[in-house]
Design a protein around this motif. Sequence first.
Motif, PDB file in Angstrom:
ATOM      1  N   TYR A 174      11.984  41.834   7.176  1.00  0.00           N
ATOM      2  CA  TYR A 174      12.273  42.469   8.738  1.00  0.00           C
ATOM      3  C   TYR A 174      12.134  43.186   9.741  1.00  0.00           C
ATOM      4  O   TYR A 174      12.329  42.696  10.835  1.00  0.00           O
ATOM      5  CB  TYR A 174      14.069  42.708   7.709  1.00  0.00           C
ATOM      6  CG  TYR A 174      14.510  43.509   9.220  1.00  0.00           C
ATOM      7  CD1 TYR A 174      15.755  42.287  10.139  1.00  0.00           C
ATOM      8  CD2 TYR A 174      14.848  44.765   8.934  1.00  0.00           C
ATOM      9  CE1 TYR A 174      16.792  42.714  10.890  1.00  0.00           C
ATOM     10  CE2 TYR A 174      16.129  44.761  10.679  1.00  0.00           C
ATOM     11  CZ  TYR A 174      16.696  44.133  11.688  1.00  0.00           C
ATOM     12  OH  TYR A 174      17.373  44.268  12.087  1.00  0.00           O
ATOM     13  N   GLN A 175      11.073  43.602   8.987  1.00  0.00           N
ATOM     14  CA  GLN A 175      10.136  44.785   9.897  1.00  0.00           C
ATOM     15  C   GLN A 175       9.282  44.930  10.839  1.00  0.00           C
ATOM     16  O   GLN A 175       9.391  44.803  12.132  1.00  0.00           O
ATOM     17  CB  GLN A 175      10.149  46.213   8.971  1.00  0.00           C
ATOM     18  CG  GLN A 175      11.610  47.054   8.109  1.00  0.00           C
ATOM     19  CD  GLN A 175      11.015  48.572   7.863  1.00  0.00           C
ATOM     20  OE1 GLN A 175       9.556  47.718   7.307  1.00  0.00           O
ATOM     21  NE2 GLN A 175      11.428  49.178   6.816  1.00  0.00           N
ATOM     22  N   GLU A 176       8.685  43.818   9.678  1.00  0.00           N
ATOM     23  CA  GLU A 176       7.468  43.197  10.367  1.00  0.00           C
ATOM     24  C   GLU A 176       8.887  42.662  12.147  1.00  0.00           C
ATOM     25  O   GLU A 176       7.857  41.589  13.319  1.00  0.00           O
ATOM     26  CB  GLU A 176       6.851  42.378   9.651  1.00  0.00           C
ATOM     27  CG  GLU A 176       5.804  42.521   9.764  1.00  0.00           C
ATOM     28  CD  GLU A 176       5.203  41.816   7.975  1.00  0.00           C
ATOM     29  OE1 GLU A 176       5.114  40.665   8.448  1.00  0.00           O
ATOM     30  OE2 GLU A 176       4.849  41.951   7.057  1.00  0.00           O
ATOM     31  N   GLU A 224      10.707  43.972   4.417  1.00  0.00           N
ATOM     32  CA  GLU A 224       9.132  44.479   5.169  1.00  0.00           C
ATOM     33  C   GLU A 224       9.702  43.389   6.194  1.00  0.00           C
ATOM     34  O   GLU A 224       8.948  43.147   7.500  1.00  0.00           O
ATOM     35  CB  GLU A 224       7.666  44.207   4.229  1.00  0.00           C
ATOM     36  CG  GLU A 224       7.338  45.370   3.279  1.00  0.00           C
ATOM     37  CD  GLU A 224       6.243  44.927   2.531  1.00  0.00           C
ATOM     38  OE1 GLU A 224       6.101  46.464   2.153  1.00  0.00           O
ATOM     39  OE2 GLU A 224       6.524  44.208   1.867  1.00  0.00           O
ATOM     40  N   ARG A 228      11.242  42.461  13.407  1.00  0.00           N
ATOM     41  CA  ARG A 228      11.920  43.729  14.397  1.00  0.00           C
ATOM     42  C   ARG A 228      10.421  44.432  14.971  1.00  0.00           C
ATOM     43  O   ARG A 228      11.034  44.403  16.411  1.00  0.00           O
ATOM     44  CB  ARG A 228      12.655  45.013  14.155  1.00  0.00           C
ATOM     45  CG  ARG A 228      14.143  44.166  13.415  1.00  0.00           C
ATOM     46  CD  ARG A 228      15.358  43.611  14.403  1.00  0.00           C
ATOM     47  NE  ARG A 228      14.922  44.524  15.187  1.00  0.00           N
ATOM     48  CZ  ARG A 228      15.910  44.775  16.479  1.00  0.00           C
ATOM     49  NH1 ARG A 228      16.136  43.530  16.752  1.00  0.00           N
ATOM     50  NH2 ARG A 228      15.852  45.525  17.596  1.00  0.00           N
TER      51      ARG A 228
END
Length: 108
Positions: A95-97, A93, A99
């Motif tokens: 990492y996704q945030e 999560e 990105r």
Amino acid sequence: MGIRDIIDGKKQWRAHQARVKALPRDYQIVYHEIQKYFFKVGPVDLVDGPLLPGIVDFFVEGAAAGKGVLELVGTDVAAFCDDLVKDTRTYAEVYQESRAQKPDATGK
């Protein structure tokens, strides 16, 4: 974090690993799979949190009661792991945030 903290952390980790090695072999195998899964996608506070020691406690109790490890966690170990961290921020999560916050290569 000073050198004393690092040394104490290593001592705690080694004591934790000794507890894992004391488990029956099938429990050890499942524990190591859980550990690998959490190190890849697990919660941000995995190292400092109570999750891994809690799993060992759970496994010790299950082994003492004579239960097989799959009776405790089920046949889908990944689903068991996901249930444990469903309300916790994970590295995936984070990492996704990160990105989502970066502009794309075109600068838009």
